[in-house]
Design a protein around this motif. Structure first.
Motif, mmCIF file in Angstrom:
data_model
loop_
_atom_site.group_PDB
_atom_site.id
_atom_site.type_symbol
_atom_site.label_atom_id
_atom_site.label_comp_id
_atom_site.label_asym_id
_atom_site.label_seq_id
_atom_site.Cartn_x
_atom_site.Cartn_y
_atom_site.Cartn_z
ATOM 1 N N GLU A 169 2.193 1.345 -0.689
ATOM 2 C CA GLU A 169 3.253 1.531 0.288
ATOM 3 C C GLU A 169 2.676 1.852 1.656
ATOM 4 O OE1 GLU A 169 5.507 4.621 -1.452
ATOM 5 O OE2 GLU A 169 6.378 3.361 -3.036
ATOM 6 N N ALA A 170 1.612 2.655 1.676
ATOM 7 C CA ALA A 170 0.971 2.991 2.947
ATOM 8 C C ALA A 170 0.358 1.748 3.581
ATOM 9 C CB ALA A 170 -0.099 4.057 2.727
ATOM 10 N N ALA A 171 -0.252 0.898 2.765
ATOM 11 C CA ALA A 171 -0.849 -0.338 3.287
ATOM 12 C C ALA A 171 0.220 -1.260 3.867
ATOM 13 C CB ALA A 171 -1.621 -1.049 2.182
ATOM 14 N N ARG A 172 1.344 -1.373 3.179
ATOM 15 C CA ARG A 172 2.418 -2.231 3.672
ATOM 16 C C ARG A 172 3.035 -1.658 4.945
ATOM 17 N NH1 ARG A 172 3.384 -3.038 -1.996
ATOM 18 N NH2 ARG A 172 4.830 -1.250 -2.038
ATOM 19 N N ASP A 173 3.101 -0.337 5.042
ATOM 20 C CA ASP A 173 3.605 0.285 6.259
ATOM 21 C C ASP A 173 2.719 -0.025 7.455
ATOM 22 O OD1 ASP A 173 5.734 1.368 4.913
ATOM 23 O OD2 ASP A 173 4.802 3.345 4.621
ATOM 24 N N GLN A 174 1.431 -0.257 7.175
ATOM 25 C CA GLN A 174 0.487 -0.593 8.233
ATOM 26 C C GLN A 174 0.468 -2.085 8.545
ATOM 27 O OE1 GLN A 174 -1.251 1.661 10.084
ATOM 28 N NE2 GLN A 174 -0.072 3.201 8.968
ATOM 29 N N TRP A 179 -1.285 -9.923 -0.360
ATOM 30 C CA TRP A 179 -2.659 -10.268 -0.724
ATOM 31 C C TRP A 179 -3.654 -9.264 -0.145
ATOM 32 C CZ3 TRP A 179 -6.033 -12.140 -3.751
ATOM 33 C CH2 TRP A 179 -7.322 -12.454 -3.312
ATOM 34 N N GLN A 180 -3.448 -8.857 1.091
ATOM 35 C CA GLN A 180 -4.349 -7.872 1.699
ATOM 36 C C GLN A 180 -4.269 -6.529 0.979
ATOM 37 O OE1 GLN A 180 -2.794 -8.135 5.694
ATOM 38 N NE2 GLN A 180 -4.575 -9.305 6.427
ATOM 39 N N THR A 181 -3.066 -6.160 0.561
ATOM 40 C CA THR A 181 -2.912 -4.916 -0.192
ATOM 41 C C THR A 181 -3.668 -4.979 -1.511
ATOM 42 O OG1 THR A 181 -0.723 -4.555 0.774
ATOM 43 C CG2 THR A 181 -1.247 -3.340 -1.247
ATOM 44 N N LEU A 182 -3.571 -6.133 -2.183
ATOM 45 C CA LEU A 182 -4.283 -6.299 -3.454
ATOM 46 C C LEU A 182 -5.787 -6.278 -3.240
ATOM 47 C CD1 LEU A 182 -4.299 -6.981 -6.508
ATOM 48 C CD2 LEU A 182 -4.191 -9.393 -5.851
ATOM 49 N N ARG A 183 -6.243 -7.003 -2.231
ATOM 50 C CA ARG A 183 -7.681 -7.158 -2.025
ATOM 51 C C ARG A 183 -8.350 -5.891 -1.502
ATOM 52 N NH1 ARG A 183 -10.591 -11.619 2.022
ATOM 53 N NH2 ARG A 183 -12.746 -10.931 1.644
ATOM 54 N N TYR A 184 -7.718 -5.233 -0.530
ATOM 55 C CA TYR A 184 -8.378 -4.128 0.150
ATOM 56 C C TYR A 184 -7.963 -2.744 -0.351
ATOM 57 C CZ TYR A 184 -9.785 -7.734 3.471
ATOM 58 O OH TYR A 184 -10.311 -8.860 4.051
ATOM 59 N N VAL A 185 -6.894 -2.685 -1.147
ATOM 60 C CA VAL A 185 -6.428 -1.385 -1.630
ATOM 61 C C VAL A 185 -6.497 -1.298 -3.152
ATOM 62 C CG1 VAL A 185 -4.495 0.231 -1.718
ATOM 63 C CG2 VAL A 185 -4.918 -1.100 0.366
ATOM 64 N N ARG A 267 -16.283 4.722 -3.604
ATOM 65 C CA ARG A 267 -14.873 5.059 -3.457
ATOM 66 C C ARG A 267 -14.706 6.525 -3.046
ATOM 67 N NH1 ARG A 267 -10.870 4.473 -8.507
ATOM 68 N NH2 ARG A 267 -12.204 6.175 -9.225
ATOM 69 N N ALA A 268 -15.519 7.403 -3.627
ATOM 70 C CA ALA A 268 -15.450 8.822 -3.264
ATOM 71 C C ALA A 268 -15.841 9.028 -1.801
ATOM 72 C CB ALA A 268 -16.351 9.646 -4.182
ATOM 73 N N ARG A 269 -16.846 8.275 -1.333
ATOM 74 C CA ARG A 269 -17.278 8.404 0.062
ATOM 75 C C ARG A 269 -16.209 7.909 1.020
ATOM 76 N NH1 ARG A 269 -21.396 5.649 -0.350
ATOM 77 N NH2 ARG A 269 -20.765 3.716 0.657
ATOM 78 N N LEU A 270 -15.580 6.772 0.658
ATOM 79 C CA LEU A 270 -14.504 6.252 1.501
ATOM 80 C C LEU A 270 -13.327 7.206 1.553
ATOM 81 C CD1 LEU A 270 -14.536 2.475 0.502
ATOM 82 C CD2 LEU A 270 -15.370 3.490 2.629
#
Length: 278
Positions: A169-174, A179-185, A267-270
């Motif tokens: 939801e945060a990705a879509r709000d941005q 596809w970008q939500t799936l790939r990058y999130v 993932r922890a660093r990000l």
């Protein structure tokens, strides 16, 4: 220092026996594979050398060891990729709870309790009735998917069942697309689980015997080749082959675990950087 109760030592001994039961046969075969040129298939050992490992790389009088290894490797990789892709797609689809999803889930899991030899026989019969050639890359591939996909699906269902949708939801709000939500999130978050699915897919395929027995056609995979060698090979070369394939399997597992560890650290660093606003 607090004294441990007697039950601790009893359970520790039981666990030790369990580990010995699991790895004792592998250790025995590994030891026997280092016999001298006059060595046999049983103890006591007759000398110690690398003779039978060198013999593996010479022209064999029986079988096609390295051809079977290449076929198992290729088949394992293809099954692994297919299992990962289908499992992720199925996991995403099951989040929507479409009509018949429950029935489809139980039908998929049922493949785990059906005897493997019946699966192999059924797939072979289907290809025969359709006039298709029985081959390790087609019918063998299909039979092995009935073994690897249920494991992949169960892992993905568990992952997506506890997946926090607020990230999407945060990705879509941005302004991110689906596809970008799936790939990058989504995929980076479930990355370690995908490595687990890939590990299941490859290892279950690489050493699968029963579901490949009647679906491999004229060319053996490595498990079928090893089984054939047990009937006509009377030297420790078969033990040397078993030792090398075991080392290869452990190396693959170690590589996957290292990949999962690296992805977990990344993932922890990000997450830490995001929390600090970097």
């Amino acid at each position: 220092m607090e004294r441990r109760p007697r039950s601790f030592y009893v359970l520790a001994a039981f666990f030790g026996l369990f580990v010995l039961f699991l790895y004792g046969p592998i250790l025995t075969i590994s030891i026997l594979s280092f016999q001298g040129p006059q060595g046999g298939l049983t103890f006591p050992m007759n000398g110690a050398s690398l003779h039978w490992f060198r013999d593996l790389f010479e022209q064999q009088a029986v079988g096609d060891i390295w051809g079977a290894f290449r076929r198992s490797l290729v088949l394992g990789l293809v099954v692994m990729v297919t299992t990962v892709v289908v499992s992720v797609m199925a996991g995403l689809a099951f989040r929507k709870r479409f009509a018949g999803s429950g029935l489809l889930f139980y039908a998929t899991v049922t493949a785990l309790v059906i005897p493997s030899i019946l699966i192999s026989l059924g797939v072979g019969l289907i290809f025969t009735q359709l006039g298709l050639k029985i081959h390790w890359a087609t019918s063998g591939f299909g039979a092995q998917l009935t073994w690897t996909l249920p494991f992949g699906l169960l892992i993905m269902f568990a992952v997506f069942n506890r997946f926090d949708k607020s990230y999407e939801e945060a990705a879509r709000d941005q302004g991110a697309t689906a596809w970008q939500t799936l790939r990058y999130v989504v995929l980076p978050i479930i990355g370690p689980s995908l490595i687990g699915v890939a590990l299941f897919g490859f290892t279950l395929s690489y050493d699968e015997f029963a579901r490949t027995l009647l679906t491999a056609g004229s060319y053996n995979t490595l498990p079928l080749e090893i089984f054939g060698m047990t009937t006509n090979v009377t030297t420790p070369v078969i033990y040397a082959l078993g030792t090398l394939t075991t080392v290869f399997s452990f190396a693959i597992i170690a590589a996957f675990l290292m990949g999962a560890w690296i992805m977990g650290k990344r993932r922890a660093r990000l997450g830490s950087d995001a929390g600090l606003g970097l």
